[in-house]
Design an enzyme around this catalytic site. Sequence first.
Site, PDB file in Angstrom:
ATOM      1  N   HIS A 179       0.846  -1.200   0.000  1.00  0.00           N
ATOM      2  CA  HIS A 179       0.000   0.000   0.000  1.00  0.00           C
ATOM      3  C   HIS A 179       0.875   1.242   0.000  1.00  0.00           C
ATOM      4  CE1 HIS A 179      -3.252   2.661   0.431  1.00  0.00           C
ATOM      5  NE2 HIS A 179      -3.956   2.049   1.377  1.00  0.00           N
ATOM      6  N   HIS A 182      -2.638   7.068  -0.986  1.00  0.00           N
ATOM      7  CA  HIS A 182      -3.626   7.729  -0.116  1.00  0.00           C
ATOM      8  C   HIS A 182      -3.058   8.412   1.123  1.00  0.00           C
ATOM      9  CE1 HIS A 182      -6.504   4.430  -1.853  1.00  0.00           C
ATOM     10  NE2 HIS A 182      -6.050   5.276  -2.769  1.00  0.00           N
ATOM     11  N   TYR A 184      -0.590   7.366   3.165  1.00  0.00           N
ATOM     12  CA  TYR A 184      -0.025   6.516   4.212  1.00  0.00           C
ATOM     13  C   TYR A 184       1.506   6.492   4.088  1.00  0.00           C
ATOM     14  CZ  TYR A 184      -4.895   5.302   4.884  1.00  0.00           C
ATOM     15  OH  TYR A 184      -6.248   5.382   5.110  1.00  0.00           O
TER      16      TYR A 184
END
Length: 375
Positions: A179, A182, A184
Site C-alpha cells: 500500500h 492515499h 499513508y
Amino acid sequence: MTVTATESASRAARILSRPVTLNGLTVPNRIVMAPMTRMFSPGGVPGEDVLSYYARRAAAGVGLIVTEGTYVGHDSAGGSSRVPRFHGEEQLAGWAKVAEAVHQAGGTIVPQLWHIGTVRKQGQNPNPDAPSHGPSGLRVDGTEDATPMTRADIDAVIGAFAQAAADAERIGFDGVELHGAHGYLLDQFLWAGTNRRTDAYGGDPVARTRFAAEIVAAVRERVSPEFPVLFRYSQWKQEAYDARLAETPEELEAILTPLAAAGVDVFHASTRRYWLPEFEGSDLNLAGWTKKLTGKQVVSVGSVGLDGDFIKAFQGEGAAVGSLDNLLDRMENDEFDMVAVGRALLQDPEWAAKVLAGRLDELQPYDAAALKTLS
C-alpha cells in the site's frame, strides 16, 4: 452508433472474462476486488465472518481479491485494534483460512500490506505507547505531530514488509500488494508535501522513491521469483484530494521507474473516478499512463459501475448504477489490464457473476448502509 443494452452486456462479459497472467499467477478474469478497510477483525484476527465475506465474492466470480489493508509487524503500523494484522500466530492462522476458502471458491487472493505512518495519532491502539512515524514528522495536512524516522526505523519497517510478504507466500496467498497510496507511510515518502528529508530518502522524485523501492526489493528477495508483487499508489491523499505526486508524465516516469526496476510486477493506480484523464493533451487515465510509462501490467480503479465517487459514501450518500461502456472502451484499447471494483461489490457480492454473465440489468444501486455490515 447507438449501443443497445444487450450489446453492452455481451461486450462486458466478453472483455472482462478473459484470463490474465500476473508473473506466475493466472487470474481467471479481469475483475479485482478493491481493498476496503472494514474493521471487523477484533484483536487484528480475521474470523469466520471475514472468511465468508471474501469467499462469497470469489465464488461469485471475482478473479483476484485484494484484501483490506493489513498492518505489518511494526509497532507504529496501525491505529485500530479492529483492523486485521499480518503478523502474529493467531492473525496469520486466520488469514491462512481466508486464503484457503477463496481458493476453494475458485478465486485468487493477495493481502494488502500496510503501514499508516503519520495518519496514526499518538496513543492509538493496538500499540498506544508507540510513536507515530513518518519521513519528516509531518501529517498530510502539514501539521508536525509525529517522529521523523531514523535509519534504524526505516530498516525496521522494510524488514516488517519483507517478513509479511514471506509469511503471505508461506501460508498460501497468491501474491502481495504494497500500500503506497492515499497519504499513508510509503506515500508520505513519495510525496514532496510530507517528505522534507535532506538525506538519501528525500529531495528529487527519484530520491523520494528510495524507501518504497527498498521495500519492494526486500520483498522480492524474500519471495519466490514467480510470486506477484503489486504496488498501489495514487496522486490524491486522504486529506488532500487535489494533491499530486507528479504534475507531468515525465515526473511520473521518474517515480515509477525505480519501483518497476526494484521488482513491481503490477501497479494498482488508484483514482476516485477512473474515466478522468490524468494529464492535459491525452485521454489516458492514471492507470493508462502507468502502463505506457513502465510497460508493466496495471489495475485501474475508481467508481466502477456507479455514478458518483466513494467520498460521498462516507457522507452517507448512495450512488446509482453507472454505465460500463467507457471502461470497456479503455480495456478494449489495452489502456490497462484489470479493473478493481469497490462499493459495487460491497453492495452486491454477486456483482461479478452478473457482469460476467451479461446480466447488467440486475445490477444494484449502492446504498451507504452497506458500509455498516460484513455481508
